[in-house]
Structure formats: structure tokens, C-alpha cells
Design an enzyme around this catalytic site. Structure first.
Site, PDB file in Angstrom:
ATOM      1  CD  GLU A  39      -2.693   1.354   2.461  1.00 13.11           C
ATOM      2  OE1 GLU A  39      -2.342   0.747   3.476  1.00 13.11           O
ATOM      3  OE2 GLU A  39      -3.652   2.154   2.417  1.00 13.11           O
ATOM      4  NE  ARG A 266       3.311  -8.184  10.374  1.00 13.59           N
ATOM      5  CZ  ARG A 266       2.136  -7.618  10.120  1.00 13.59           C
ATOM      6  NH1 ARG A 266       1.103  -7.872  10.868  1.00 13.59           N
ATOM      7  NH2 ARG A 266       2.010  -6.778   9.119  1.00 13.59           N
ATOM      8  CE  LYS A 276       2.805   0.299   5.793  1.00 13.68           C
ATOM      9  NZ  LYS A 276       1.864   0.231   4.650  1.00 13.68           N
TER      10      LYS A 276
END
Length: 565
Positions: A39, A266, A276
Site C-alpha cells: 500500500e 509476518r 508501520k
RNA sequence: UGCCCGGUAGUUCAACUGGCAGAACGUCGGCCUUUGGAGCCGAAUGUUGGAGGUUCGAGCCCUCCCCGGGCAGCCA
């Protein structure tokens, strides 16, 4: 887009097993296509490197392709600058972005048509309620939801309202399009999820063409299907979204066989954070200098720190993929960095905390000035092809402050009064005396050298217990060197108090400002990593001259021994 | 609280779909050395979360339990 070569053999993992099984069963007509879907609302970090390695690695291994597709369905947070930043990071990592990347926003029109199709099949409806109400009606774990009063609107009314949503007739948040599935479903994702929301925001690519934007769930699987993706790899938290992913696809006329979503764990690393939002807070609060601060696990941070791209790739390949939540030790990553740097880094001498060493029997020339000698020293003893460089030597040198002790403990093999050591590539010297300042601190050491030991070995075969690095005072370059510790002192930041910021190490960067470097370092290009002998690997800053970042120290057995005592 | 996912050396992963549990990092030991910190070599470490069951044989299949994680954004 192809994957670069890796020295590390890919370990087997469950994803590969699934792909092999599909190939054997003839699913997807023998094709393998994956996608990497960042993204564009932030920069890539090493966690993405793991995903990239998997996405590209699996595709490459089976002769398929991996699509770079920006998942740009939320105009509120996404920017073109991030698109460019991500592409730059990808290229640096070694993945050439050959053609124009793909965008989920390229499929907005198709997505819209499919939404109308679902409305026509009575599988989607416009809901006039606000977010809070919808959220309340969704129920909770073990508590069924209740149906919206707008759930059974006639098709024509839904179509009319949906078209007017697109046309911009309603305010933000006034209405949404929802899939009509099951408000009692055990899986919360299936309780009539939102497909479209109204947003007045400006989109980085479609600009103001749209007033409605698809949600992740409504966009992702469909984008995969449009591109002919076969295996859509994502992280574990999307596990419960998979049922919805499959549901949408099962009701649409797809150009290809429906893709499969496969989830893996992850990447997490000790002593750092990857989320993030936390990274953004570190930047916003000024705790680090920016997204490329060398203490950050961002790709641009690691790059500035001197981590070789190939080390990151090898690390990512090596750790493979599994469905178990796991946190890798940062030491493992560092071992890949050292392995690569040991192979390629040029050796140089640099004195980080200088102490003057005066050789009292050093000769002078005809004019009475000290003689200057030049020694040829190997650029990398591990690799003779790297050649040699010339290093100036005179009667006044700098040595490391740590390398001299007036009153040494046992087993201290470096310089102290009466002790002989080797100055790397030059001569044996013996300390004879030292000078202290008012506070008693040593400010200068006096020594004599043995002319017979030129080059660093004694013709009589006598040995010294230590070899030290040095820099000629007259020829030294001044530099600043940033020493980094882990940004977070705790292995798992935030574990104790719940707030990662409580574990921040206030001294994660120590700036040394009076470092003395051998003159060959003047030729080092920005971004290059060299080994300061006996100290560690250091990267010259990309922008600022004579600023070095410590990439990683050498494996330090001496420190281990001291620690054990 | 409902559903889903996971649990194998200290750590992270393997184990050819039921056949002698391995590797890396770390640790420890040794060698070598003009980087005490490079490099090389070697070693140790497991009730495979627990208890039952199926089987000639289970890390793998079944049942129950324990522990960890995920899911109730108009984020992704």
C-alpha cells in the site's frame, strides 16, 4: 519482474508444497503467478523483504511471474511519493521494476461493474446507516449480529442509490454498499461486510473521478483474479478474510480460475518494531532522524546503515515461511551482514577515540623533519585480488585510547609501559613513557620502534601478543562516526509495560566527533561499506562527507571474555 | 465469550505426507592468526506442549486438555 540470484538455497516450506501439489493436479493449467501488493502509504521495511522474497521466489522457482501491484484503495493515506519510494527500495533490494507497475485503482471500473452484478443477484445492498450503528449491529464474538433494516431493499432501489453514490450525490459516510451474506456467521468477516464507502478525498491516480472507493476485501481478490494470480500470499492476520475472499470470487464471472489466498507469519525481529504506525511515530516524534535513519528496520534505513541488499535477500530466503508466529533474533540478520561484508569490504585503519603515540627514536631527514615512510597494506587479506593501498607512517601517530593502559590487568595484551606490540603492517613498538594531564588522564604515550621489524615481523622471530591499528597524525583525515546500539533495549519492545516507547534506548546513537582516519578513506564513495580493522564495518553516509555509520561490529570475542569474568 | 490458526534443541526453521528427529544462529571447546575482534574445525543440547487412542511403527492420523496468536475499521 524477476528475482535476483541468491547464494542461500531456499528451504522447503508449506507454500511451495501447495504450489507443487497444484502443479501436479493441473490446477491453474500449470501457471504460477504471484503478486507483491504494497500500500503506498509508507516505506518498505525488512518485513516486506520477507514477503517480496516469497512472492518473487515462488514465482521464479516455478517459471511464473510476480506482479508488483500497488494496493491503492484508500485515498486518505496514499501518495505518489510513496509509490516512487517503494519502487526505489525494490530496485535497491535487487528486484528490477521493469515495466510500469500495476495498481488496484486500474480496476475500479471493473470492480464497480461487478458490484452492480452482485446487487442484481441480490447479494449486495446499499445501507443508509452510519458507521456506529453498523458496528453495533455486527454483534461480537459469540454474539450474533442483527440485520440492517435496509438489507432487503429492491434491486432497482439499490442500483439507483449505488449509482448516485458514485455520482457524488451523498455526503461522506452517508451510505455504504454491503455484501449480503449472513449476520449470524461465526466468522465476523462474513457479517455483511462493507464493499464501498463514500470518500471526498483526492486519489493519487484517479484524482477526482471517483466518489466511492472499494474496501480491501472487495478489491484484493478481484484484482488477483483479473491479473490471473494463482497464489496470493499474505500474512496471518488475513486468515479470517480468506472465507470472504473466496465468497466474492465464487459469485463473479472470472477470466481465470479463482486464485488461492495462502497466509504465512509476518517477520518480527528482536529489539525492533515493524508496525508501520510505530515506525511513523518514531519519525514524527523526532526520536529518529527520518525514514532512512540507520537505526530503523526500513529498507532505506538499513541501506544507509550499510546493510548489503544481498545480505537482506539471503536472510529472507533463509528464514523461509511458516504459519507459526515467530520472532527472529536480530543477531541472525547481523550474521548475514557480516558474512557478506567480510567478503567484499575493503580494510582500512581508523582510530575512533584517538590517543597520541610519539616514537621517540624516529629518524629525521636532512632538513630535520621526521621521515615519512609508506607501507603497502592489503585491502582485504581474505581476497588478494583486492590489492593493496599505501599508508603513510611517521613518528607521531594516533592509536585507540582503549589500546593503552598504564596499569593493565592480567591478560591485557595491548600496549602498556614496557610492553612491545605490533603496529599493523609497520613496526614493533615498545611503550617507554606517558604524559598525563592535570586530572591524571593519559594524553600522550611515548614509545621506541625497532627498525629491524619493518613490515611488522621480527627477523629474530620474536612474537608480540597484539597487533594494533594506527593512523599517522600528519596524514589523518578528520571524521565523525556514529555508533549505533539497538533502538530498543528490550528484546520484545513494549512487552513489560505495553508501550514500546518505554523500551527505547536513549543512547542508541553515540556520535564520535574526533575520529582519525587513514588517508585512503578520502577515496571512498558515499554509501560504500569498509571494515575499520579490529573495530567493525562502517558505511560512509550517502550525502554527508566524512560521516560514517557503524553497520555492525566485528564478532567480539574479547568482549565476550570480559563479560564472562 | 464464539470461530479460526499455531505449538519440533536456547532461538528460528527442516524432517521426502507414517519409517534412525536435522540445519543455521547462539553457546561451549580447539586450531590458526600481521584484525585478541578475521578465518577454520569440532562438540553439546530434544519426554517433538500434555494425556490417551489407531498402527509392526506416530513429530506426522484421531480424541480430550493446556498454552500462544488472530478476528467485532466505512484500515490493509
Amino acid at each position: 519482474m524477476t528475482a535476483p540470484e541468491s547464494a542461500v538455497p531456499p528451504p522447503s516450506n508449506f507454500i511451495r508444497d501447495i504450489v507443487v501439489a497444484d502443479l501436479e493436479a493441473g490446477t491453474f493449467a500449470g501457471r504460477v503467478t504471484t503478486r507483491f501488493p504494497p500500500e503506498p502509504n509508507g516505506y518498505l521495511h525488512i518485513g516486506h523483504a520477507k514477503a517480496i522474497s516469497l512472492d518473487y521466489g515462488i514465482a521464479a522457482e516455478f517459471g511464473g511471474v510476480c506482479n508488483l501491484r500497488f494496493d491503492d484503495t484508500n485515498p486518505d493515506t496514499e501518495e505518489t511519493s510513496f509509490v516512487e519510494g517503494i519502487i526505489a527500495d525494490l530496485r535497491w533490494l535487487g528486484y528490477p521494476v521493469e515495466s510500469d507497475p500495476l495498481y488496484a485503482s486500474d480496476y475500479f471500473e471493473q470492480l464497480y461493474e461487478w458490484a452492480e452484478l452482485l446487487i442484481g443477484k441480490r447479494l449486495a445492498y446499499v445501507d443508509d446507516q452510519d458507521g456506529d450503528t453498523i458496528s453495533e449491529q455486527r454483534g461480537g464474538f459469540g454474539r450474533p449480529g442483527i440485520e440492517s433494516p435496509f438489507r432487503n431493499r429492491p434491486v432497482e432501489e439499490n442500483l439507483d442509490l449505488f449509482r448516485r453514490m458514485r455520482a457524488g450525490e451523498f455526503a461522506e459516510g452517508a451510505r455504504v454498499l454491503r455484501a449480503k451474506i449472513d449476520m449470524q456467521h461465526q466468522n465476523m468477516q462474513m457479517r455483511d461486510p462493507i464493499m464501498y464507502r463514500i470518500r471526498a478525498a483526492h486519489h493519487h491516480r484517479t484524482h477526482d473521478a471517483w466518489n466511492i472507493y472499494p474496501t480491501y476485501d472487495w478489491a484484493h481478490g478481484q484484482s488477483d483474479a483479473i491479473e490471473g494470480v494463482t497464489h496470493s500470499l499474505c500474512t496471518l492476520e488475513f486468515d479470517s478474510n480468506r472465507e470472504l475472499y473466496d465468497w466474492y470470487l465464487s459469485h463473479l464471472p472470472l477470466p481465470f480460475e479463482a486464485p488461492k489466498q495462502i497466509e504465512f507469519a509476518r517477520l518480527e525481529l528482536t529489539h525492533t518494531v515493524m508496525a508501520k504506525r510505530k515506525l511513523a511515530r518514531l519519525v514524527a516524534d523526532g526520536i529518529v532522524d527520518g525514514w532512512d535513519d540507520p537505526r530503523l528496520p526500513t529498507l532505506r534505513g538499513l541501506r544507509r546503515r550499510g546493510y548489503p541488499a544481498v545480505a537482506i535477500r539471503d536472510f529472507a530466503t533463509f528464514i523461509g515461511a511458516a504459519r507459526t508466529n515467530s520472532r527472529h533474533e536480530i543477531e541472525l540478520l547481523e550474521s548475514f551482514v557480516r558474512r557478506e561484508l567480510n567478503r567484499v569490504a575493503q580494510r582500512r585503519m581508523a582510530v575512533l577515540e584517538p590517543l597520541k603515540l610519539v616514537i621517540t627514536n624516529w629518524p629525521t631527514d636532512d632538513r630535520g623533519s621526521p621521515v615519512v615512510e609508506h607501507f603497502e597494506i592489503a585491502n582485504n587479506p581474505e581476497n588478494a585480488d583486492d590489492g593493496v593501498r599505501s599508508v603513510a607512517f611517521t613518528g607521531e601517530l594516533f592509536i585507540e585510547r582503549d589500546d593503552f593502559m598504564v596499569d593493565p590487568p592480567k591478560k591485557f595484551f595491548r600496549l602498556s609501559p614496557g610492553v612491545e606490540v605490533r603496529l599493523r603492517g609497520a613496526y614493533f613498538v615498545t611503550a617507554t613513557d606517558f604524559v598525563t594531564d592535570a586530572s591524571g588522564a593519559v594524553v600522550e604515550v611515548h614509545a621506541t620502534y625497532d627498525p629491524e621489524t619493518v613490515g611488522g615481523s621480527a627477523p629474530d622471530g620474536r612474537k608480540v601478543k597484539s597487533t594494533m591499528h594506527w593512523v599517522s597524525a600528519d596524514h589523518a583525515l578528520d571524521a565523525r562516526v556514529a555508533l549505533y546500539e539497538r533502538l530498543f533495549s528490550a528484546e520484545v519492545p513494549g512487552e513489560a509495560t505495553g508501550d514500546v516507547f518505554d523500551d527505547l534506548d536513549p543512547e542508541s546513537r553515540r556520535m564520535l566527533t574526533e575520529c582519525k582516519l587513514e588517508s585512503a578513506l578520502a577515496e571512498t564513495p558515499g554509501g560504500e561499506v569498509v571494515q575499520f580493522e579490529r573495530v567493525g564495518y562502517f558505511a560512509l553516509d550517502l550525502r554527508e562527507p566524512m560521516l560514517f555509520h557503524r553497520t555492525v561490529g566485528l564478532r567480539d570475542e574479547w568482549a565476550n571474555i570480559q563479560r564472562r569474568r
